[in-house]
Design an enzyme around this catalytic site. Structure first.
Site, PDB file in Angstrom:
ATOM      1  N   CYS A  83      13.789  -6.196 -16.364  1.00  0.00           N
ATOM      2  CA  CYS A  83      12.926  -6.686 -15.517  1.00  0.00           C
ATOM      3  C   CYS A  83      12.697  -5.928 -13.968  1.00  0.00           C
ATOM      4  CB  CYS A  83      13.745  -8.183 -15.077  1.00  0.00           C
ATOM      5  SG  CYS A  83      13.613  -9.455 -16.329  1.00  0.00           S
ATOM      6  N   LYS A 126       8.850  -5.322 -13.603  1.00  0.00           N
ATOM      7  CA  LYS A 126       7.793  -6.548 -12.930  1.00  0.00           C
ATOM      8  C   LYS A 126       6.990  -5.932 -12.101  1.00  0.00           C
ATOM      9  CE  LYS A 126      10.454 -10.975 -13.658  1.00  0.00           C
ATOM     10  NZ  LYS A 126      10.743 -12.192 -13.079  1.00  0.00           N
ATOM     11  N   ASP A 159      10.275 -21.118 -11.908  1.00  0.00           N
ATOM     12  CA  ASP A 159      10.655 -20.390 -13.104  1.00  0.00           C
ATOM     13  C   ASP A 159       9.692 -20.489 -14.391  1.00  0.00           C
ATOM     14  OD1 ASP A 159      12.954 -18.939 -12.362  1.00  0.00           O
ATOM     15  OD2 ASP A 159      13.798 -20.864 -11.899  1.00  0.00           O
ATOM     16  N   ASP A 204       8.240 -14.471 -21.016  1.00  0.00           N
ATOM     17  CA  ASP A 204       8.768 -13.153 -20.362  1.00  0.00           C
ATOM     18  C   ASP A 204       8.977 -12.121 -21.653  1.00  0.00           C
ATOM     19  OD1 ASP A 204      10.350 -11.655 -19.085  1.00  0.00           O
ATOM     20  OD2 ASP A 204      10.984 -13.482 -17.836  1.00  0.00           O
ATOM     21  N   ASP A 245      14.348 -19.222 -18.594  1.00  0.00           N
ATOM     22  CA  ASP A 245      13.534 -20.059 -17.626  1.00  0.00           C
ATOM     23  C   ASP A 245      13.281 -21.478 -18.041  1.00  0.00           C
ATOM     24  OD1 ASP A 245      12.424 -17.756 -16.207  1.00  0.00           O
ATOM     25  OD2 ASP A 245      11.007 -17.499 -17.419  1.00  0.00           O
ATOM     26  N   GLY A 268       4.349 -15.167 -33.942  1.00  0.00           N
ATOM     27  CA  GLY A 268       4.234 -14.658 -32.554  1.00  0.00           C
ATOM     28  C   GLY A 268       3.036 -13.687 -32.461  1.00  0.00           C
ATOM     29  N   HIS A 269       2.941 -12.792 -31.879  1.00  0.00           N
ATOM     30  CA  HIS A 269       1.599 -11.915 -31.685  1.00  0.00           C
ATOM     31  C   HIS A 269       2.182 -10.414 -31.555  1.00  0.00           C
ATOM     32  CE1 HIS A 269      -2.215 -10.627 -30.853  1.00  0.00           C
ATOM     33  NE2 HIS A 269      -2.130 -10.080 -29.624  1.00  0.00           N
ATOM     34  N   SER A 270       1.335  -9.349 -31.985  1.00  0.00           N
ATOM     35  CA  SER A 270       1.828  -8.010 -31.741  1.00  0.00           C
ATOM     36  C   SER A 270       0.780  -7.024 -31.507  1.00  0.00           C
ATOM     37  CB  SER A 270       2.656  -7.442 -33.237  1.00  0.00           C
ATOM     38  OG  SER A 270       1.653  -7.647 -34.251  1.00  0.00           O
TER      39      SER A 270
END
Length: 341
Positions: free
Chosen positions: A20, A23, A57, A79, A102, A150-152
């Site tokens: 993190c 960010k 959050d 995230d 979150d 998901g996604h890649s």
């Protein structure tokens, strides 16, 4: 205590930042997001309970009661980040726990996640990516949360995380704008994860106590906060303890007074600050909160630790959480958002 377990490739060396700490700085982010709150969809029957307004959050919409079923709040968040440790399985576990946090920070339970994976396919072998995903799956299973694909993308830097959907009672949400004067402040995980991760990136030293803290779910802390009647909370991640506390105090219209002697730290964190292992993200956090903070006589090292960019940190709750230290209280609004004593 540290160890030096060898890995064939050091994942942290393939990223400009870690966890993190990578960010976008909070001040810059607020400038980007300013004025972007749009009108509600014309035909929507799911009112937005939590959106951009207070920098909470996660986003929350309300599903109305139907056919005898009670109303529910649907929590949505995402995230992901660059490697915070070299071990791919641990990185996956940490990133998943961080994404799930979150939902817990809003008083919800995660029910579905999808993976978000960026991978330099010509540089890092896919067996490492498989270990990252395996770590995420194991933590999601521990949380009772499905992972449905998901996604890649092919990316020069490895990144991993999750988009998570959760459910909550709309009348018992934990929000960052619900703090009231007189409420104690509880912190459910120690600080100092960022400086230990930065030391790991620089030296290869492995800090088992930091990994154990980061992979721990905030599930039990969230449930305990709700059971104690809390209605205000946030989690402590990339903007540091001071940054997230400032946002909570600002949203709630109060001032937070912190007892610096009561704040817990991970073993080795003070030594890491002393030895200079402070990320640019932590220094930017401190710069951002300085105009809103009365530091009193707090020394420079403590200021950096309180602004340390955490990865998968604990919950900061306006209320007493059994087993968690009370680190301050909320008082009526004064000149500063945060006062250190």
């Amino acid at each position: 205590m540290t160890s030096t377990r060898e890995t064939p490739l050091r994942l942290t060396q393939f990223a400009h930042g870690g966890g993190c700490a990578c960010k976008i700085p909070p001040g810059e982010l607020e400038e980007v997001l300013g004025g972007l709150t749009g009108p509600a969809p014309a035909a929507s029957d799911t009112p937005l309970l939590v959106g951009l307004a207070t920098g909470d959050d996660a986003a929350v919409v309300a599903l109305p009661a139907q056919d005898g079923a009670p109303a529910q709040a649907v929590i949505s968040t995402a995230d992901f980040f660059t490697p915070v440790v070299d071990d791919p399985y641990d990185w996956g576990r940490i990133a998943a726990a961080n994404a799930l946090s979150d939902v817990y920070a809003m008083g919800g339970r995660p029910v579905l996640a999808v993976n978000l994976l960026a991978w330099p396919r010509g540089v890092l072998p896919f067996d490492l990516a498989r270990e990252v995903l395996r770590g995420g799956l194991d933590v999601a299973a521990q949380a009772g949360c499905h992972v449905g694909g998901g996604h890649s993308v092919d990316d020069p830097e490895p990144k991993y995380g999750m988009a998570v959907t959760g459910l909550a009672d709309p009348g018992r949400l934990l929000r960052n704008d619900a703090g009231r004067p007189g409420a104690p402040l509880s912190l459910t995980k120690p600080l100092g994860l960022g400086v230990l991760n930065n030391r790991h990136k620089a030296t290869g030293e492995r800090f088992e106590q930091a990994v154990a803290t980061m992979v721990a779910l905030n599930r039990d802390a969230s449930a305990a906060a709700l059971a104690a009647g809390a209605r205000c909370a946030t989690d402590v991640t990339g903007f540091g303890f001071l940054g997230h506390l400032h946002k909570l105090a600002r949203a709630s219209g109060v001032t937070a007074v912190v007892d610096t002697a009561a704040v817990p730290y991970v073993d080795g964190a003070r030594e890491a600050v002393r030895d200079g292992y402070v990320s640019g993200g932590t220094r930017r956090n401190l710069e951002w909160v300085t105009p809103f903070t009365d530091f009193g006589n707090t020394d420079a090292g403590t200021r950096l630790l309180l602004a340390d960019a955490q990865t998968s940190g604990g919950l900061l709750v306006a209320g007493e959480v059994p087993g968690a230290p009370v680190v301050g209280e909320l008082v009526p609004r004064g000149p500063a958002s945060v006062v250190l004593r």
